[in-house]
Design a protein around this motif. Sequence first.
Motif, PDB file in Angstrom:
ATOM      1  N   ILE A 158       0.820  -1.219   0.000  1.00 33.63           N
ATOM      2  CA  ILE A 158       0.000   0.000   0.000  1.00 33.63           C
ATOM      3  C   ILE A 158       0.852   1.267   0.000  1.00 33.63           C
ATOM      4  CG2 ILE A 158      -1.707   1.306   1.300  1.00 33.63           C
ATOM      5  CD1 ILE A 158      -2.895  -1.236   2.224  1.00 33.63           C
ATOM      6  N   THR A 159       1.837   1.304   0.918  1.00 31.09           N
ATOM      7  CA  THR A 159       2.610   2.537   1.053  1.00 31.09           C
ATOM      8  C   THR A 159       3.395   2.874  -0.205  1.00 31.09           C
ATOM      9  OG1 THR A 159       2.710   2.101   3.401  1.00 31.09           O
ATOM     10  CG2 THR A 159       4.230   3.727   2.552  1.00 31.09           C
ATOM     11  N   PRO A 160       4.160   1.926  -0.782  1.00 29.23           N
ATOM     12  CA  PRO A 160       4.842   2.278  -2.038  1.00 29.23           C
ATOM     13  C   PRO A 160       3.852   2.659  -3.126  1.00 29.23           C
ATOM     14  CG  PRO A 160       5.497   0.077  -1.293  1.00 29.23           C
ATOM     15  CD  PRO A 160       4.528   0.579  -0.306  1.00 29.23           C
ATOM     16  N   GLU A 161       2.688   2.053  -3.107  1.00 21.40           N
ATOM     17  CA  GLU A 161       1.689   2.365  -4.134  1.00 21.40           C
ATOM     18  C   GLU A 161       1.262   3.832  -4.015  1.00 21.40           C
ATOM     19  OE1 GLU A 161       0.694   0.188  -6.365  1.00 21.40           O
ATOM     20  OE2 GLU A 161      -0.824   1.429  -7.339  1.00 21.40           O
ATOM     21  N   ILE A 162       1.102   4.303  -2.747  1.00 16.97           N
ATOM     22  CA  ILE A 162       0.590   5.663  -2.558  1.00 16.97           C
ATOM     23  C   ILE A 162       1.700   6.708  -2.666  1.00 16.97           C
ATOM     24  CG2 ILE A 162      -0.547   7.203  -0.921  1.00 16.97           C
ATOM     25  CD1 ILE A 162      -2.057   4.805   0.124  1.00 16.97           C
ATOM     26  N   VAL A 163       2.853   6.437  -2.026  1.00 14.54           N
ATOM     27  CA  VAL A 163       3.891   7.471  -2.009  1.00 14.54           C
ATOM     28  C   VAL A 163       5.079   7.140  -2.912  1.00 14.54           C
ATOM     29  CG1 VAL A 163       3.292   8.180   0.325  1.00 14.54           C
ATOM     30  CG2 VAL A 163       5.087   6.505  -0.013  1.00 14.54           C
ATOM     31  N   GLY A 164       5.030   6.002  -3.574  1.00 13.98           N
ATOM     32  CA  GLY A 164       6.221   5.565  -4.301  1.00 13.98           C
ATOM     33  C   GLY A 164       6.442   6.197  -5.664  1.00 13.98           C
ATOM     34  N   GLY A 165       5.381   6.694  -6.266  1.00 12.35           N
ATOM     35  CA  GLY A 165       5.534   7.227  -7.616  1.00 12.35           C
ATOM     36  C   GLY A 165       6.019   6.140  -8.555  1.00 12.35           C
ATOM     37  N   THR A 166       6.926   6.474  -9.458  1.00 11.76           N
ATOM     38  CA  THR A 166       7.436   5.445 -10.368  1.00 11.76           C
ATOM     39  C   THR A 166       8.747   4.874  -9.874  1.00 11.76           C
ATOM     40  OG1 THR A 166       8.388   7.226 -11.646  1.00 11.76           O
ATOM     41  CG2 THR A 166       6.336   6.275 -12.451  1.00 11.76           C
ATOM     42  N   THR A 167       9.550   5.680  -9.170  1.00 11.22           N
ATOM     43  CA  THR A 167      10.860   5.185  -8.774  1.00 11.22           C
ATOM     44  C   THR A 167      10.824   4.501  -7.411  1.00 11.22           C
ATOM     45  OG1 THR A 167      11.395   7.304  -7.776  1.00 11.22           O
ATOM     46  CG2 THR A 167      12.065   6.960 -10.060  1.00 11.22           C
ATOM     47  N   GLY A 168       9.744   4.635  -6.695  1.00  5.26           N
ATOM     48  CA  GLY A 168       9.709   4.087  -5.348  1.00  5.26           C
ATOM     49  C   GLY A 168       8.792   2.893  -5.203  1.00  5.26           C
ATOM     50  N   THR A 169       8.379   2.302  -6.325  1.00  5.13           N
ATOM     51  CA  THR A 169       7.482   1.154  -6.190  1.00  5.13           C
ATOM     52  C   THR A 169       8.278  -0.123  -5.969  1.00  5.13           C
ATOM     53  OG1 THR A 169       7.451   1.036  -8.564  1.00  5.13           O
ATOM     54  CG2 THR A 169       5.565   2.063  -7.500  1.00  5.13           C
ATOM     55  N   PHE A 170       7.607  -1.083  -5.389  1.00  4.69           N
ATOM     56  CA  PHE A 170       8.218  -2.360  -5.046  1.00  4.69           C
ATOM     57  C   PHE A 170       7.739  -3.424  -6.029  1.00  4.69           C
ATOM     58  CE2 PHE A 170       9.466  -2.075  -0.307  1.00  4.69           C
ATOM     59  CZ  PHE A 170      10.105  -0.881  -0.557  1.00  4.69           C
ATOM     60  N   ILE A 171       8.326  -4.585  -5.915  1.00  3.94           N
ATOM     61  CA  ILE A 171       7.919  -5.703  -6.766  1.00  3.94           C
ATOM     62  C   ILE A 171       6.458  -6.069  -6.471  1.00  3.94           C
ATOM     63  CG2 ILE A 171       8.707  -7.532  -5.191  1.00  3.94           C
ATOM     64  CD1 ILE A 171       9.158  -7.544  -9.002  1.00  3.94           C
ATOM     65  N   SER A 172       6.035  -5.860  -5.230  1.00  4.53           N
ATOM     66  CA  SER A 172       4.656  -6.220  -4.874  1.00  4.53           C
ATOM     67  C   SER A 172       3.650  -5.392  -5.673  1.00  4.53           C
ATOM     68  CB  SER A 172       4.441  -6.018  -3.386  1.00  4.53           C
ATOM     69  OG  SER A 172       4.905  -4.758  -3.004  1.00  4.53           O
ATOM     70  N   ASN A 173       4.011  -4.146  -5.996  1.00  8.67           N
ATOM     71  CA  ASN A 173       3.103  -3.330  -6.787  1.00  8.67           C
ATOM     72  C   ASN A 173       2.933  -3.931  -8.189  1.00  8.67           C
ATOM     73  OD1 ASN A 173       4.880  -1.137  -5.023  1.00  8.67           O
ATOM     74  ND2 ASN A 173       2.669  -0.903  -4.937  1.00  8.67           N
ATOM     75  N   ARG A 174       4.022  -4.485  -8.690  1.00  6.04           N
ATOM     76  CA  ARG A 174       3.969  -5.112 -10.006  1.00  6.04           C
ATOM     77  C   ARG A 174       3.124  -6.394  -9.932  1.00  6.04           C
ATOM     78  NH1 ARG A 174       4.331  -2.424 -14.506  1.00  6.04           N
ATOM     79  NH2 ARG A 174       4.504  -3.960 -16.180  1.00  6.04           N
ATOM     80  N   ILE A 175       3.288  -7.129  -8.838  1.00  8.00           N
ATOM     81  CA  ILE A 175       2.483  -8.347  -8.662  1.00  8.00           C
ATOM     82  C   ILE A 175       1.002  -7.975  -8.633  1.00  8.00           C
ATOM     83  CG2 ILE A 175       1.950 -10.261  -7.102  1.00  8.00           C
ATOM     84  CD1 ILE A 175       4.864 -10.209  -6.218  1.00  8.00           C
ATOM     85  N   ALA A 176       0.697  -6.949  -7.865  1.00  8.78           N
ATOM     86  CA  ALA A 176      -0.699  -6.521  -7.763  1.00  8.78           C
ATOM     87  C   ALA A 176      -1.222  -6.121  -9.139  1.00  8.78           C
ATOM     88  CB  ALA A 176      -0.806  -5.351  -6.793  1.00  8.78           C
ATOM     89  N   TYR A 177      -0.366  -5.453  -9.930  1.00  9.22           N
ATOM     90  CA  TYR A 177      -0.775  -5.040 -11.271  1.00  9.22           C
ATOM     91  C   TYR A 177      -1.127  -6.255 -12.119  1.00  9.22           C
ATOM     92  CZ  TYR A 177      -0.073  -3.721 -16.147  1.00  9.22           C
ATOM     93  OH  TYR A 177      -0.221  -3.570 -17.492  1.00  9.22           O
ATOM     94  N   HIS A 178      -0.276  -7.302 -12.036  1.00  3.68           N
ATOM     95  CA  HIS A 178      -0.547  -8.483 -12.861  1.00  3.68           C
ATOM     96  C   HIS A 178      -1.751  -9.256 -12.367  1.00  3.68           C
ATOM     97  CE1 HIS A 178       2.597  -8.130 -15.695  1.00  3.68           C
ATOM     98  NE2 HIS A 178       3.555  -8.108 -14.785  1.00  3.68           N
ATOM     99  N   ILE A 179      -2.011  -9.198 -11.073  1.00  4.23           N
ATOM    100  CA  ILE A 179      -3.153  -9.940 -10.546  1.00  4.23           C
ATOM    101  C   ILE A 179      -4.455  -9.212 -10.862  1.00  4.23           C
ATOM    102  CG2 ILE A 179      -4.244 -10.798  -8.427  1.00  4.23           C
ATOM    103  CD1 ILE A 179      -1.807 -12.407  -9.200  1.00  4.23           C
ATOM    104  N   SER A 180      -4.443  -7.882 -10.751  1.00  2.49           N
ATOM    105  CA  SER A 180      -5.731  -7.191 -10.852  1.00  2.49           C
ATOM    106  C   SER A 180      -5.918  -6.417 -12.157  1.00  2.49           C
ATOM    107  CB  SER A 180      -5.917  -6.258  -9.666  1.00  2.49           C
ATOM    108  OG  SER A 180      -4.877  -5.320  -9.637  1.00  2.49           O
ATOM    109  N   SER A 181      -4.854  -6.028 -12.840  1.00  2.31           N
ATOM    110  CA  SER A 181      -5.052  -5.232 -14.062  1.00  2.31           C
ATOM    111  C   SER A 181      -4.740  -6.027 -15.319  1.00  2.31           C
ATOM    112  CB  SER A 181      -4.177  -3.981 -14.028  1.00  2.31           C
ATOM    113  OG  SER A 181      -4.525  -3.212 -12.913  1.00  2.31           O
TER     114      SER A 181
END
Lengths: 517, 366
Positions: free
Chosen positions: A457-480
């Motif tokens: 959640i936190t990287p998703e909200i405050v991470g922008g493009t350079t601060g995202t984690f691998i989990s954000n990418r996982i979430a993208y593949h699971i839900s988008s």
Amino acid sequence: MSDTEAQAGPVLAADGTPLKRSLARALRMQKLRALALIAPLLIFVLITFIAPITDMLLRSVKNEIVVDVLPETVAQLQSWDVDSTAPPSEAVFSAFYIDMVLAEEQKLHTRLGTRLNYEKTGLSSLFRKTGRRVGRFDTDVYTDQIVALDPAWKEPATWAAMMADKADRGALPLTARTWDRWADYLNSEGKDPAKTKVEDFLFTALYLDLAAGNAKSVADPRIAAAAAAAPGFETVDIRSQFAKADKDWLDPAVWQTIKIFSSRFTNGYFLNAVDLQKGPDGIEPRPESQQIYLMLFKRTLFMSLVITGSCILLGYPVAWILANLPSRTANLLMILVLLPFWTSLLVRTSAWKVMLQQQGVINDVLVWLGIVDDAHRLVMINNQFGTIVAMTHILLPFMILPLYSVMQTIPPSYLRAAKSLGATNWTAFWRVYFPQSVPGIGAGSILVFILAIGYYITPEIVGGTTGTFISNRIAYHISSSLNWGLGAALGSILLGVVLLLYWIYDKIVGIDNVKLG
Amino acid sequence: MAVTSSNDTFVEFERVQKSYDGETLVVKDLNLEIPKGEFLTMLGPSGSGKTTCLMMLAGFETATHGEIKLDGRPINNIPPHKRGIGMVFQNYALFPHMTVAENLAFPLEVRKMSKSEREAKVKRALDMVQMGDFGGRRPAQLSGGQQQRIALARALVFEPELVLMDEPLGALDKQLREHMQFEITRLAHELGITTVYVTHDQTEALTMSDRVAVFNDGRIQQIDPPDTLYESPKNSFVAQFIGENNTLEGVVKEISGDHALVQLDGGELIDCKPVNVNEVGQRTKVSIRPERVEVNKDRLQDGAHLLKAEVREFIYMGDVFRTRISVAGNDDFIIKSRNAPDQIRLKPGEQIEIGWLPQDCRALDA
């Protein structure tokens, strides 16, 4: 004593049964009762946690869709050389025609296209487009010629009867397999295959069987007649039909992809997750423009380490003060440490957004103080810095709590003893106190690091493009993107990395050195 | 107690006061001089200020007022690690993450001693406490008595001139404690170090010390060698606290030099030695040691006052007999007599007469 010593065999209980067995019997009830106590939780966890996660992770290697949707094509492709620069033979296209029509009827071709698109872009639209046209191929030529031999061919009942006959099925294997898939689909739709119009692709399958000469010696006169007439039939070039639908079908690369990903299990998702792909020559790196996951994994690990480090630096002094204050004051301060737990994670993260953004509190104060020029406000959010600040704050209690509970068990007399032996304050701390607090640091670090590495959640909200984690990418593949296979592969790698780090930690520090209190 | 400074004074407390909360004094006006090489024990009930005194000497607490001198040098502002005082803690405080040898080497290491010198000293210190083979062990692998020896060795290994011990034997069982008492005194005297020992166990204090300072209520009540302390307590607190004691209350009737006549509250008259009573009519607590009470009239002086008593309980304790009697309204009056062949064994309910030599009976403050 002398009795038991004289016996060579196992020790016996008073009633003569072996002692081990009677001990096991005595303990069995106890074990069963313990098991019954944990059973509700165990079942709950199994059903709601372990089973879905296992299923999800298995998706990272499962690849049944290709072989399920295109069974005939996959069989025919066996003889096609994957390195070939020419498109496959007519036989492959004929089999592909049958598979595609059946897939189109069941609307499976779009799903297959999406799956193959993960490996080669453009395949999704190719399948979609071909799906719309495959029903209008010129294969009615076969239908007309066969029906002209005997109008009974037109009747679905004829087909149903023929396909119930064992000998006929043996003579017409492709037709039998195709009929079964067709009949299964119709039955699942609640239709009777014996009353549904016989489609062109069935006649095509029948022709292919007849032309292959399988049915020469069959007893059924109708089939025998057709078999005799088949060599003289006008034929249709199915390959050019496909080429007409889309010329990409003549591109061997398309067929390479289908052939490479035709097995039931694949390592394709995992290769993709580490920026590799399968080519005709084996495993090769992806084009540079598509490489993203290794970088994300490295960033996730690096940032988690930085966050863990900042948590140690910030948390250690706090835990030390807490542990050395009288318990009344310490308890009061402990509430302050725990306070963040009672606030929603989302609220805390959003608060950081308010604090750190360019028009936010910190920038405003700095500008007001004249430290920062209004035109050059600091960029502190939507980047790595923002993610590290916010996550350090959020994960800090997980560092302080184990540190505190370990420090509480270190008596102050150790420090006094060290000082009385001549150690300065620093030496006493570093040589005597710190080594004893290491188990707390270990426990806190494992907690914080493992939580951080999977944070979303936190990287998703405050991470922008350079601060995202691998989990954000996982979430993208699971839900988008709905590429669950890749998401599962990324997740499996993440899990593997955590377990590996845990193992390394155990080897270096020793897991029994970790204390939570 | 001599307040004048003598040449061999090693540790000196000068009008030292200590308060933790700014309202009550834990240590009130402490004056104490310890000569070099003395084994001094601070004895007192818990909360009497003895441990606070020790901690001020070690440097872990600061004196609110007054001055502490070590070898003539004021040390109030010297941090603990520069004082060079060895200390043995109640729970030993052996560092659990270091081996025994590392524990012992620690004070030498922080003094930047060379490795060979360190090893030699550690070995000597371990041999001194007969633990030569235990250098490689961790403290947790040792028994309580062994840990105690290591703690002692660690406090002595850097050859301090002053060693402080804070109830070091509290966690040991009786037999081991007695053995260690002997060991510690032997080592202290052999090495000639000055020792300040804190305990609340009076037997320990009496058997080990050159002098004992009895603390109560933040003050030293009496400081004397053990025999003086036992036989001539200066006030009723010391009399009660050191050894077993019988107390009778009364009023001074006559007083003349070394002799006083006290009328007990029950009306009986007894002979005493006045200690801190000085005028007729003053209330007093009379103190008699149980082993100085005499049942056999023949052994008493002529004209000694006798008291009628009734035997309540006879306890056989092996080497001694302990008889509880009721006398002059006191039901807990104890008589101790040696188990000798001619000794009388009293029976409960028996009516007897008891007496004592006037010098054994001390009239103290009420």
